[in-house]
Design an enzyme around this catalytic site. Sequence first.
Site, PDB file in Angstrom:
ATOM      1  N   LYS A  30       0.854  -1.188   0.000  1.00 17.67           N
ATOM      2  CA  LYS A  30       0.000   0.000   0.000  1.00 17.67           C
ATOM      3  C   LYS A  30       0.891   1.239   0.000  1.00 17.67           C
ATOM      4  O   LYS A  30       1.701   1.428   0.902  1.00 17.67           O
ATOM      5  CB  LYS A  30      -0.911  -0.021   1.232  1.00 17.67           C
ATOM      6  CG  LYS A  30      -1.788   1.215   1.332  1.00 17.67           C
ATOM      7  CD  LYS A  30      -2.811   1.085   2.441  1.00 17.67           C
ATOM      8  CE  LYS A  30      -3.616   2.359   2.582  1.00 17.67           C
ATOM      9  NZ  LYS A  30      -4.602   2.253   3.662  1.00 17.67           N
ATOM     10  N   TYR A  69     -15.400   0.828  -6.690  1.00 20.87           N
ATOM     11  CA  TYR A  69     -16.670   1.486  -6.396  1.00 20.87           C
ATOM     12  C   TYR A  69     -17.658   1.319  -7.552  1.00 20.87           C
ATOM     13  O   TYR A  69     -18.834   1.604  -7.416  1.00 20.87           O
ATOM     14  CB  TYR A  69     -16.431   2.972  -6.089  1.00 20.87           C
ATOM     15  CG  TYR A  69     -15.502   3.144  -4.893  1.00 20.87           C
ATOM     16  CD1 TYR A  69     -15.986   3.003  -3.601  1.00 20.87           C
ATOM     17  CD2 TYR A  69     -14.141   3.382  -5.059  1.00 20.87           C
ATOM     18  CE1 TYR A  69     -15.138   3.114  -2.508  1.00 20.87           C
ATOM     19  CE2 TYR A  69     -13.282   3.503  -3.973  1.00 20.87           C
ATOM     20  CZ  TYR A  69     -13.792   3.364  -2.703  1.00 20.87           C
ATOM     21  OH  TYR A  69     -12.952   3.462  -1.622  1.00 20.87           O
ATOM     22  N   LYS A  83      -2.195  -1.369  -3.876  1.00 16.90           N
ATOM     23  CA  LYS A  83      -3.075  -0.213  -3.755  1.00 16.90           C
ATOM     24  C   LYS A  83      -2.252   1.070  -3.788  1.00 16.90           C
ATOM     25  O   LYS A  83      -1.259   1.140  -3.084  1.00 16.90           O
ATOM     26  CB  LYS A  83      -3.831  -0.337  -2.430  1.00 16.90           C
ATOM     27  CG  LYS A  83      -4.678   0.843  -2.101  1.00 16.90           C
ATOM     28  CD  LYS A  83      -5.323   0.636  -0.761  1.00 16.90           C
ATOM     29  CE  LYS A  83      -6.099   1.897  -0.435  1.00 16.90           C
ATOM     30  NZ  LYS A  83      -6.559   1.927   0.909  1.00 16.90           N
TER      31      LYS A  83
END
Length: 332
Positions: A202, A321, A256
């Site tokens: 990340k 999303y 990510k």
Amino acid sequence: MKPTIAPYPLTRFRRARQSPAIRGLVRENNLTVDDLIWPVFVRDGEGIEEPVPSMPGVVRRSVDLIEKAAIEAQALGIPAICIFPYTDPSLKTEDCAEAWNPDNLSNRAIRAIKNAAPDIAVMTDVALDPYNINGHDGYVVDGQIVNDQTVEALVKMTLAQADAGADIIGPSDMMDGRVGEMRKALEGAGHQNVMILSYAAKYASAFYGPFRDAVGASGALTGDKKTYQMDPANSDEALRLIERDLTEGADMVMIKPGMPYLDICRRVKDTFGAPTYAYQVSGEYAMIQAAANNGWIDGEKVMLESLMAFKRAGCDGVLTYFAPRVAQLLQG
Ligand code: PBG
């Protein structure tokens, strides 16, 4: 691969692109509903669906409406939903105790979803930022983010989520050694089947901006997260982190953000062959959606192309999303 020196007719690559049927036959990758994990924002109250300004089309839902959304997602065949709580500022403290409250917003949402839509897997986020008075993922002591003390808190948070019925635990905090401690605690508590999808690589990214608005962490955050999240300049380090987390007991790993880090996805998949996920984060979503809303790009096509890119880069799935919209398109 050897360079092909072929006679002229063989270099007619366009033969393989001549029709939808032929293109389908030679297609190397496919995007399916099985590839999708849907991140959702949950808030207090009842019957509330409130838009997130920096993420047009995304809302925060109260638990009852999260339940409804999960039922719809299950009907669309989406395999997993990932819960992020918008925590009331009055619940943010220095010791972050709300994080392992069995009845906190996130744990109530887990129970509600497992009850209403038992076939959809529920993933969680493990990090202290929604509950921390200063917006950091770990405890801050004398201006430093302390590692081992934070890990102890993350373990308590993990157990509360597993007790609430979470199927997949998602540590997003980037502390060292947390996956091993979480795995040990889960085993000890009889949660052998609870999976860990580690946010292993990340990066300290500016693409998380809209998310921090969505969970109400932007105002709280002091400074940046560069002492625990990765330097965007690094790639070998990502492989070492992934290896470490797999060794400590992660079942799946994540890179990510997503699209700016597809090179990392490919290296990780080629090196370990473990289930590999990317997170198409809030800033990536916002960029596509904003341009689409302005009529500057075809939002639907860009959405599908951006997700196919993850498959091509070797990912087994994507947190996005866009999940319900993609699932609807793929179904229709
Ligand atoms: C918090 C967390 C973040 C995201 C997921 N979990 C933000 C951060 O690290 O500041 C980002 C997700 C997104 O931008 O969509 N630990």
